[in-house]
Design a protein around this motif. Structure first.
Motif, mmCIF file in Angstrom:
data_model
loop_
_atom_site.group_PDB
_atom_site.id
_atom_site.type_symbol
_atom_site.label_atom_id
_atom_site.label_comp_id
_atom_site.label_asym_id
_atom_site.label_seq_id
_atom_site.Cartn_x
_atom_site.Cartn_y
_atom_site.Cartn_z
ATOM 1 N N ILE A 100 16.309 -8.288 4.682
ATOM 2 C CA ILE A 100 15.722 -7.690 5.884
ATOM 3 C C ILE A 100 14.345 -8.280 6.144
ATOM 4 O O ILE A 100 14.022 -8.685 7.274
ATOM 5 C CB ILE A 100 15.634 -6.160 5.737
ATOM 6 C CG1 ILE A 100 17.031 -5.546 5.748
ATOM 7 C CG2 ILE A 100 14.791 -5.558 6.864
ATOM 8 C CD1 ILE A 100 17.055 -4.054 5.448
ATOM 9 N N CYS A 101 13.526 -8.341 5.095
ATOM 10 C CA CYS A 101 12.185 -8.908 5.253
ATOM 11 C C CYS A 101 12.261 -10.364 5.708
ATOM 12 O O CYS A 101 11.555 -10.783 6.630
ATOM 13 C CB CYS A 101 11.417 -8.818 3.932
ATOM 14 S SG CYS A 101 10.925 -7.145 3.459
ATOM 15 N N GLY B 49 0.790 -1.224 0.000
ATOM 16 C CA GLY B 49 0.000 0.000 0.000
ATOM 17 C C GLY B 49 0.820 1.270 0.000
ATOM 18 O O GLY B 49 0.264 2.372 -0.022
ATOM 19 N N GLU B 50 2.152 1.145 0.030
ATOM 20 C CA GLU B 50 3.032 2.307 0.027
ATOM 21 C C GLU B 50 3.727 2.438 -1.328
ATOM 22 O O GLU B 50 4.212 1.460 -1.891
ATOM 23 C CB GLU B 50 4.094 2.180 1.126
ATOM 24 C CG GLU B 50 3.546 2.132 2.537
ATOM 25 C CD GLU B 50 3.090 3.506 3.010
ATOM 26 O OE1 GLU B 50 3.395 4.507 2.330
ATOM 27 O OE2 GLU B 50 2.432 3.572 4.060
ATOM 28 N N ASP B 51 3.774 3.678 -1.865
ATOM 29 C CA ASP B 51 4.557 3.940 -3.067
ATOM 30 C C ASP B 51 5.995 4.189 -2.657
ATOM 31 O O ASP B 51 6.280 5.112 -1.871
ATOM 32 C CB ASP B 51 4.004 5.157 -3.818
ATOM 33 C CG ASP B 51 2.701 4.833 -4.532
ATOM 34 O OD1 ASP B 51 2.515 3.660 -4.908
ATOM 35 O OD2 ASP B 51 1.874 5.750 -4.711
ATOM 36 N N ILE B 52 6.892 3.379 -3.169
ATOM 37 C CA ILE B 52 8.288 3.406 -2.745
ATOM 38 C C ILE B 52 9.178 3.807 -3.917
ATOM 39 O O ILE B 52 9.074 3.235 -5.008
ATOM 40 C CB ILE B 52 8.709 2.024 -2.205
ATOM 41 C CG1 ILE B 52 7.867 1.676 -0.964
ATOM 42 C CG2 ILE B 52 10.190 1.997 -1.862
ATOM 43 C CD1 ILE B 52 8.113 0.287 -0.448
ATOM 44 N N LEU C 268 4.940 -7.631 2.905
ATOM 45 C CA LEU C 268 5.769 -7.188 1.782
ATOM 46 C C LEU C 268 6.352 -8.368 1.035
ATOM 47 O O LEU C 268 6.362 -8.409 -0.197
ATOM 48 C CB LEU C 268 6.900 -6.289 2.297
ATOM 49 C CG LEU C 268 6.498 -4.959 2.942
ATOM 50 C CD1 LEU C 268 7.722 -4.263 3.510
ATOM 51 C CD2 LEU C 268 5.803 -4.069 1.934
ATOM 52 N N SER C 269 6.847 -9.346 1.787
ATOM 53 C CA SER C 269 7.469 -10.511 1.177
ATOM 54 C C SER C 269 6.483 -11.305 0.345
ATOM 55 O O SER C 269 6.801 -11.779 -0.744
ATOM 56 C CB SER C 269 8.089 -11.404 2.262
ATOM 57 O OG SER C 269 8.761 -12.499 1.681
ATOM 58 N N ALA D 203 8.765 1.697 4.375
ATOM 59 C CA ALA D 203 8.079 0.471 3.962
ATOM 60 C C ALA D 203 7.954 -0.527 5.100
ATOM 61 O O ALA D 203 6.906 -1.149 5.292
ATOM 62 C CB ALA D 203 8.821 -0.169 2.787
ATOM 63 N N ILE D 204 9.022 -0.695 5.878
ATOM 64 C CA ILE D 204 8.990 -1.731 6.919
ATOM 65 C C ILE D 204 8.473 -1.208 8.255
ATOM 66 O O ILE D 204 7.839 -1.949 9.009
ATOM 67 C CB ILE D 204 10.382 -2.377 7.111
ATOM 68 C CG1 ILE D 204 11.392 -1.367 7.628
ATOM 69 C CG2 ILE D 204 10.861 -3.010 5.813
ATOM 70 C CD1 ILE D 204 12.744 -1.982 7.998
ATOM 71 N N ALA D 205 8.758 0.059 8.556
ATOM 72 C CA ALA D 205 8.407 0.594 9.878
ATOM 73 C C ALA D 205 7.233 1.560 9.843
ATOM 74 O O ALA D 205 6.744 1.962 10.905
ATOM 75 C CB ALA D 205 9.620 1.287 10.500
#
Length: 286
Positions: free
Chosen positions: A93-94, A16-19, A122-123, A39-41
């Motif tokens: 990281i994921c 849901g985040e544009d990265i 994310l993964s 993205a992760i936090a």
């Protein structure tokens, strides 16, 4: 030495985040450092070290290595230097967070568990396509390297090293093949020509280019084709396709009917073909 620069840039949507993502002139695919943290936090600012260097994550994430390999690069049209994380490090990281989440020996804080769950989301979004392919599409880099399109696809399916043995084809598949072909001998001694059915019904419907590659690059004797497929994508899709075919097979009375239904279901155009099978006396010798 001149630092690399972003030759292609774009945005990918993860969870849901544009990265912000880039492909550098060196060919490295990177995600902006600030975007990685967000993205992760799910925070707008923060140091990556704060989220991957915790003691409870030490056994799962090599934070020193990841931070040492951060890339500094310039973005044409701006006067500032940016930092980015290589796509493979983002995936590490994921993966590390997910391993810590499911480990009985880890002691994650509630906040770290929240991040781990986000990493799992994310993964799962990367499993089907692959992060590199997403970045290539978002930045337009895929059009610059159209001649390598098959290699991009194969990289997602073919492991660099043969994966450890794992039973992949369900017994139910062989049972249905036996029922539809009238095979009365124990399935442990199934005929070799069933391999052609596997190629037609499984590999070709999964991805024709991968099937072609596997035919032309046969592994050493004793190593099965499916053991060359990567854990994250190829094997999962292969197993899923096996069960789909098993489901179709249970509705059929003959192998001809199964082949026709599978071809129709996966959009194959019908052609007139003849497949010669060994006589009964030869089958028993296989």
């Amino acid at each position: 030495m001149q630092s690399p620069f972003a030759k292609w840039k774009g945005k990918i949507n993860l969870g849901g985040e544009d990265i912000d993502c880039y492909v550098l002139d060196t060919g490295d695919r990177v995600i902006a450092l600030r975007a990685t943290v967000k993205a992760i936090a799910e925070v707008d600012s923060g140091a990556l070290a704060d989220y991957i260097g915790a003691k409870s994550l030490k056994d799962y994430i090599n934070s020193d290595l990841i931070l040492e390999e951060l890339l500094e690069f310039s973005v044409p049209g701006t006067q500032f230097k940016s930092q980015g994380l290589k796509s493979e490090q983002f995936e590490l990281i994921c993966r590390g967070y997910i391993q810590a989440l499911y480990s009985t020996e880890s002691s994650l804080t509630p906040r770290q568990r929240q991040i781990a769950i986000k990493c799992a989301v994310l993964s799962s979004g990367l499993t089907r396509t692959g992060l590199d392919a997403l970045i290539d599409e978002a930045t337009g880099y895929q059009y610059e390297r159209a001649e390598d399109a098959l290699q991009v696809k194969l990289r997602a399916f073919i492991a660099e090293e043969l994966r450890a043995w794992e039973k992949t084809f369900p017994d139910e598949l062989w049972e249905e093949f036996g029922r539809l072909t009238g095979w009365s001998t124990p399935l442990q001694t199934r005929p070799k020509w069933w391999g052609k059915l596997v190629i037609e019904l499984i590999y070709d419907t999964l991805d024709p280019d991968v099937a072609k590659y596997l035919r032309e690059n046969k592994p050493a004797a004793g190593v099965h084709w499916h053991r060359q497929l990567t854990e994250n994508l190829g094997v999962r899709q292969l197993v899923s396709r096996c069960w789909e075919v098993i489901g179709v097979a249970k509705t059929c009375e003959t192998m001809h009917e199964l082949r026709s239904r599978v071809a129709h279901h996966y959009g194959k155009k019908p052609v007139q073909m003849t497949m010669y099978l060994p006589p009964e006396s030869d089958k028993s010798e296989e």
